[in-house]
Design a protein around this motif. Structure first.
Motif, PDB file in Angstrom:
ATOM      1  N   ARG A  65       1.185  -1.058   0.134  1.00 40.00           N
ATOM      2  CA  ARG A  65       0.287   0.154   0.069  1.00 40.00           C
ATOM      3  C   ARG A  65       0.355   0.522  -0.080  1.00 40.00           C
ATOM      4  N   VAL A  66       2.146   1.270   0.699  1.00 43.91           N
ATOM      5  CA  VAL A  66       2.818   2.626   1.389  1.00 43.91           C
ATOM      6  C   VAL A  66       3.503   2.752  -0.495  1.00 43.91           C
ATOM      7  N   SER A  67       3.963   1.755  -0.680  1.00 45.67           N
ATOM      8  CA  SER A  67       5.008   1.671  -2.198  1.00 45.67           C
ATOM      9  C   SER A  67       4.662   1.647  -2.891  1.00 45.67           C
ATOM     10  N   LEU A  68       2.940   1.369  -3.575  1.00 43.99           N
ATOM     11  CA  LEU A  68       2.058   1.492  -4.748  1.00 43.99           C
ATOM     12  C   LEU A  68       1.498   3.197  -4.509  1.00 43.99           C
ATOM     13  N   SER A  69       0.856   3.662  -3.745  1.00 47.18           N
ATOM     14  CA  SER A  69       0.810   4.814  -3.139  1.00 47.18           C
ATOM     15  C   SER A  69       2.642   5.892  -4.010  1.00 47.18           C
ATOM     16  N   ALA A  70       2.956   5.303  -3.511  1.00 49.61           N
ATOM     17  CA  ALA A  70       4.244   6.191  -3.331  1.00 49.61           C
ATOM     18  C   ALA A  70       4.739   6.607  -5.031  1.00 49.61           C
ATOM     19  N   VAL A  71       4.179   5.072  -5.468  1.00 51.37           N
ATOM     20  CA  VAL A  71       4.863   4.980  -6.802  1.00 51.37           C
ATOM     21  C   VAL A  71       3.751   6.251  -7.640  1.00 51.37           C
ATOM     22  N   VAL A  72       2.362   6.079  -7.226  1.00 48.12           N
ATOM     23  CA  VAL A  72       1.142   6.132  -8.101  1.00 48.12           C
ATOM     24  C   VAL A  72       1.514   8.209  -7.720  1.00 48.12           C
ATOM     25  N   VAL A  73       2.193   8.868  -6.602  1.00 51.41           N
ATOM     26  CA  VAL A  73       2.610   9.885  -5.870  1.00 51.41           C
ATOM     27  C   VAL A  73       3.095  10.930  -7.347  1.00 51.41           C
ATOM     28  N   ALA A  74       4.459   9.740  -6.836  1.00 53.39           N
ATOM     29  CA  ALA A  74       5.495   9.868  -8.042  1.00 53.39           C
ATOM     30  C   ALA A  74       6.056  10.441  -9.538  1.00 53.39           C
ATOM     31  N   THR A  75       5.240   8.494  -9.806  1.00 52.26           N
ATOM     32  CA  THR A  75       4.498   8.981 -11.360  1.00 52.26           C
ATOM     33  C   THR A  75       3.474   9.964 -11.774  1.00 52.26           C
ATOM     34  N   LEU A  76       2.375  10.518 -10.934  1.00 48.69           N
ATOM     35  CA  LEU A  76       2.202  11.711 -11.658  1.00 48.69           C
ATOM     36  C   LEU A  76       2.409  12.950 -11.561  1.00 48.69           C
ATOM     37  N   LEU A  77       3.157  13.145 -11.082  1.00 47.92           N
ATOM     38  CA  LEU A  77       4.101  13.936 -10.517  1.00 47.92           C
ATOM     39  C   LEU A  77       5.854  14.792 -11.701  1.00 47.92           C
ATOM     40  N   ALA A  78       6.294  12.972 -11.780  1.00 48.64           N
ATOM     41  CA  ALA A  78       7.427  12.443 -12.538  1.00 48.64           C
ATOM     42  C   ALA A  78       7.298  12.553 -14.172  1.00 48.64           C
ATOM     43  N   LEU A  79       6.448  12.379 -14.614  1.00 48.23           N
ATOM     44  CA  LEU A  79       6.101  11.723 -15.693  1.00 48.23           C
ATOM     45  C   LEU A  79       5.935  13.506 -16.464  1.00 48.23           C
ATOM     46  N   PRO A  80       4.936  13.758 -16.338  1.00 54.76           N
ATOM     47  CA  PRO A  80       5.000  15.362 -17.193  1.00 54.76           C
ATOM     48  C   PRO A  80       6.161  16.217 -17.222  1.00 54.76           C
ATOM     49  N   PHE A  81       7.094  16.014 -15.970  1.00 54.43           N
ATOM     50  CA  PHE A  81       7.986  17.355 -15.512  1.00 54.43           C
ATOM     51  C   PHE A  81       8.959  16.296 -16.841  1.00 54.43           C
ATOM     52  N   GLY A  82       9.163  15.254 -16.742  1.00 51.37           N
ATOM     53  CA  GLY A  82      10.487  14.364 -17.430  1.00 51.37           C
ATOM     54  C   GLY A  82      10.356  14.944 -18.558  1.00 51.37           C
ATOM     55  N   ALA A  83       8.731  14.574 -18.880  1.00 53.24           N
ATOM     56  CA  ALA A  83       8.813  14.638 -20.410  1.00 53.24           C
ATOM     57  C   ALA A  83       8.634  16.273 -20.622  1.00 53.24           C
ATOM     58  N   ALA A  84       8.201  16.964 -19.457  1.00 54.74           N
ATOM     59  CA  ALA A  84       8.266  18.826 -20.036  1.00 54.74           C
ATOM     60  C   ALA A  84       9.893  18.575 -20.323  1.00 54.74           C
ATOM     61  N   LEU A  85      11.343  17.995 -19.194  1.00 54.28           N
ATOM     62  CA  LEU A  85      11.792  18.864 -19.586  1.00 54.28           C
ATOM     63  C   LEU A  85      12.751  18.153 -20.949  1.00 54.28           C
ATOM     64  N   ALA A  86      12.532  17.022 -21.739  1.00 56.64           N
ATOM     65  CA  ALA A  86      12.809  16.169 -22.662  1.00 56.64           C
ATOM     66  C   ALA A  86      12.396  17.520 -24.060  1.00 56.64           C
ATOM     67  N   VAL A  87      11.193  18.329 -23.795  1.00 59.18           N
ATOM     68  CA  VAL A  87      10.626  18.763 -25.267  1.00 59.18           C
ATOM     69  C   VAL A  87      10.409  20.362 -24.990  1.00 59.18           C
ATOM     70  N   ALA A  88      10.422  20.804 -23.754  1.00 61.13           N
ATOM     71  CA  ALA A  88      10.524  22.645 -23.324  1.00 61.13           C
ATOM     72  C   ALA A  88      11.548  22.929 -23.691  1.00 61.13           C
ATOM     73  N   ARG A  89      11.899  24.158 -24.040  1.00 62.16           N
ATOM     74  CA  ARG A  89      13.498  24.729 -24.733  1.00 62.16           C
ATOM     75  C   ARG A  89      13.209  25.946 -23.703  1.00 62.16           C
ATOM     76  N   PHE A  90      13.914  25.679 -22.385  1.00 66.47           N
ATOM     77  CA  PHE A  90      14.390  27.098 -21.565  1.00 66.47           C
ATOM     78  C   PHE A  90      15.778  26.888 -20.797  1.00 66.47           C
ATOM     79  N   ARG A  91      16.391  28.298 -20.347  1.00 71.75           N
ATOM     80  CA  ARG A  91      17.242  28.508 -20.033  1.00 71.75           C
ATOM     81  C   ARG A  91      17.411  27.809 -18.825  1.00 71.75           C
ATOM     82  N   GLY A  92      18.963  27.649 -18.740  1.00 68.65           N
ATOM     83  CA  GLY A  92      18.621  26.805 -17.363  1.00 68.65           C
ATOM     84  C   GLY A  92      18.282  24.997 -17.335  1.00 68.65           C
ATOM     85  N   ARG A  93      18.104  24.486 -18.609  1.00 71.78           N
ATOM     86  CA  ARG A  93      17.453  23.311 -18.643  1.00 71.78           C
ATOM     87  C   ARG A  93      18.152  21.995 -18.745  1.00 71.78           C
TER      88      ARG A  93
END
Lengths: 276, 258, 243
Positions: free
Chosen positions: B55-83
């Protein structure tokens, strides 16, 4: 597409299954007790806490740490009660205003454990004589070196024996592990070394290998436990009523009897000490 | 030369089968036996610990995934200073020791800390947070890498269609979903096998925050090696089963989708 | 706010240049693209054809010079031009899903999408493939799908970068007929090809690009019969050694 939909349905189901873990905050009627590894690992809490919870409906959540860390958790307000064994440190904790209402609860004793063959000839009823013999023979000695109550006691005994183990044996016969009682015992067992342990942990320790008790029964090796309420004036969220109920029960006739009734292999581990 | 330092495996209890006393020779077979017995009788204590771990680890994975996937994808696609600096930092965070994460979350959630008012230290919620923090960089960094690789192939087409960074990021995540499942499972494996952080923020409270890894640490401390190894086997079996499942799913998907 | 249907063309390039990594790829391009005739770009490998097309389509920004559309597209508005690449880039979803995605990006309202996508598939003969994963189609089918996707968006200008380079003659013919019908529907065609037969079949005018410059521009018949420049002449002879 069918496959995708099934995969996402599975993910969604997983997410739902996990959801209940999120709002798990503190339950009603429970307290957090910061205590020592020796009380937890000896199995004492497993024996007496259910009795208390049955009687009062208050769940007791024990966080087992070294005495120093347990007091620190209390200092930060992360526990309601601390239950430890280092009288000078406990008194300092109260004097600094972090805790109130300290009470004696029980004591157990330390034992010096070593190889069955006792190569240093440390056996006897005198802890300082035993440690002197070990230092003289440069026989391997495992220290917890973790600022725990046991570690403090060990250093005290070495001092009384006139031995400075860190200066004389560090890196050779005096091994500082920086670990809890159990891991230190595991280390001693695999190295066939001497070690100071609390009797409770020793009795419930299963991986003894070639080790046995070498010195016991010295009056200086008594190890008193005290219980302290974290000061509600400093930490308003402390569950005073429930915490006091727990402390009162520990020192009551019923609690004291519960402590005395805990035995491993017929041997009593902790001795009541409350004064009324 | 009696006191010359011994090798590490002599100090670790695992190394014991080499030693003469017969009591420890069969530690491993004892462990298997005990583990099997516990599983066979569906030991309630064991089930409780396993269920909380999941329960703990699945919850952590769900929370982290929901935040980290868009973040990682944005980091790959977007262009900005300091990327680029951010990418370097993210990759460095992969090596973050769990204990450090645990300590940071502990100081944050402690009553004396900034989030102390929540009162969730020594609860499963705190463990979820610690594990989520621990695996966020893992998911984000690996997702960024795999999205960046795909982006090289897709960028022109997506630009041509007029897809903005957000639409592009989500299209790529969707296209990479089967690789991402593997990443998420790796993160789950790290979360559920981690002991340092949950020990600190959960407190290993019996019946409340005791999970498989902290129980293993405790049983090892008590010298109860068979029980510790038994729990370890259960942990291994769970992680193994999940990975086999993910592998099969990915294989099938690849045959299906090309 | 420009009308979404405002005419894009003509497109005017003035003194456009492009350099990357210290290497000049295009220089001094002056060009006007008018609606109507099918423009076919030919030239040797490495002449800069693809870069020129990417600059026109907005995938690359010129490093010098200017590019002006009559009514330029704006950020956030649906595009009024489309492009088909040599290697079709399809998403890992169904054939229909690929089209629905493009329509969603183009801001087409959701209840209109499916009908429009299915109609587009039927027009390229992929109607029965709607639910298949796009990436397991054959090369020719994938390229037809890419064309269907581009056409469905009703662009005013369609750029094609060697769309049949990797295809067999049968598939090539199918693509050519689709391109022809897109032209017939009023879309301006700008296409790069290496296939001179295809240039003759599909082109109205030829843009001959050589070493980063537009070496020659003329209508198809004249270009193939009487190339005006020595470079074009050499290129045609090289490409058609049997002449």
């Amino acid at each position: 597409m069918a496959l995708n939909r099934r995969a996402f349905a599975a993910l969604a189901a997983l997410a739902l299954a996990c959801a209940p873990a999120l709002p798990l905050g503190a339950q009603d009627k429970s307290i957090v007790v910061a205590s020592t590894t020796s009380t937890e690992q000896s199995g004492l809490f497993g024996h007496i806490l259910p009795m208390f919870t049955r009687k009062t409906g208050i769940a007791v959540k024990v966080v087992a740490l070294g005495t120093g860390q347990a007091l620190d958790v209390g200092r930060r307000g992360d526990a309601d009660v601390v239950f430890v064994h280092d009288r000078p440190a406990e008194e300092k904790f109260v004097a600094e205003g972090y805790g109130v209402d300290r009470r004696d609860v029980m004591y157990n004793d330390f034992v010096l454990v070593g190889p069955k063959s006792d190569p240093a000839k440390a056996a006897g009823k005198d802890i300082t004589a035993g440690l002197k013999a070990i230092a003289a023979a440069k026989a391997p000695f495992v220290s917890r070196a973790d600022k725990s109550g046991t570690h403090a006691a060990e250093l005290r005994y070495f001092k009384q024996a006139g031995v400075d183990p860190v200066a004389e044996g560090k890196g050779t016969w005096y091994r500082e592990t920086g670990s809890g009682m159990g891991p230190a015992l595991n280390t001693a067992s695999s190295m066939n070394a001497y070690i100071l342990a609390d009797r409770g942990t020793w009795l419930s320790f299963r991986n003894r290998g070639e080790l046995r008790i070498v010195v016991e029964g010295d009056k200086r090796m008594f190890n008193p436990y005290g219980v302290i309420l974290v000061n509600p004036a400093k930490h308003a969220h402390v569950k005073q009523a429930e915490a006091r109920a727990f402390m009162d029960w520990l020192v009551s006739a019923e609690g004291q009897a519960a402590i005395a009734s805990y035995k491993i292999g017929g041997e009593q581990l902790f001795f009541p000490e409350a004064k009324g | 030369m009696r006191h010359r330092p011994r090798s590490l495996c002599k100090i670790l209890p695992i190394g014991q089968p080499l030693r003469p006393p017969p009591a420890t020779v069969n530690t491993l077979s004892l462990a298997f036996g005990e583990a099997w017995a516990m599983i066979a009788r569906a030991d309630p204590k064991l089930l409780e610990i396993v269920a909380l771990s999941l329960r703990v680890s699945l919850s952590a994975v769900v929370v982290a995934t929901l935040l980290a996937l868009p973040f990682g994808a944005a980091l790959a696609v977007a262009r900005f200073r300091g990327r680029d600096a951010l990418v370097v930092v993210l990759n460095a965070l992969l090596g973050l020791p769990a204990v450090v994460v645990g300590l940071a979350v502990y100081l944050l959630l402690s009553r004396a800390g900034p989030l102390g008012a929540l009162g969730i230290l020594f609860t499963p919620a705190a463990m979820v947070i610690a594990q989520a923090v621990l695996i966020f960089p893992l998911i984000a960094a690996l997702a960024r890498q795999s999205v960046a690789d795909a982006w090289r192939e897709y960028a022109e087409q997506l630009h041509s269609l007029g897809a903005g960074p957000l639409a592009s990021a989500f299209a790529l995540l969707h296209d990479l979903r089967f690789s991402l499942v593997t990443i998420v499972l790796a993160a789950f494996g790290r979360a559920i096998a981690e002991v340092g952080a949950v020990m600190i923020v959960g407190g290993n409270i019996d019946g409340f925050t005791r999970v498989m890894t902290t129980a293993i640490a405790l049983e090892t401390s008590k010298g109860d090696l068979p029980l510790a190894l038994g729990l370890g086997l259960v942990l291994l079996a769970i992680v193994l089963a999940l990975n086999v499942g993910a592998h099969l799913m990915k294989e099938r998907a690849q045959r299906h989708h090309g | 706010m420009a009308d979404a249907s405002a005419p894009l063309l003509p497109l005017v390039l003035e003194n456009v240049g492009f350099a990357a990594g210290g290497r000049t790829i295009l220089a001094g391009i002056d060009l006007r693209i008018e609606p109507g005739p099918r423009t076919v770009i030919i030239g040797p490998n490495g002449a800069g054809k693809s870069v020129l097309m990417r600059i026109m389509h907005g995938l690359l920004a010129p490093t010098s010079g200017t590019l002006r559309w009559a009514n330029p597209e704006r950020r956030g508005e649906p595009r009024r031009q489309a492009m088909v690449f040599q290697r079709p880039v399809l998403l890992r979803r169904s054939v229909l899903g690929n089209l629905l995605f493009a329509l969603a990006v183009a801001g087409v309202r959701s209840h209109e999408r499916e009908a429009r996508a299915r109609a587009a598939l039927d027009r390229v003969g992929l109607g029965t493939f709607a639910d298949r994963p796009a990436r397991v189609l054959s090369g020719g089918e994938q390229q037809r799908l890419a064309l269907a996707r581009a056409r469905m968006l009703r662009p005013q200008v369609l750029f094609l970068d060697e769309p049949t380079a990797n295809l067999d003659p049968g598939a090539t013919r199918e693509i050519e007929s689709v391109v022809q019908s897109i032209h017939d529907s009023g879309t301006k065609i700008v296409m790069i090809t290496h296939n001179l037969g295809q240039a003759r079949r599909l082109g109205d005018e030829i843009l001959f690009v050589d070493r980063g410059r537009i070496a020659e521009r003329s209508d198809v018949d004249r270009f193939f019969r009487h190339p005006a420049t020595a470079e074009a002449d050499a290129f045609l002879k090289g490409e058609l050694p049997w002449h």
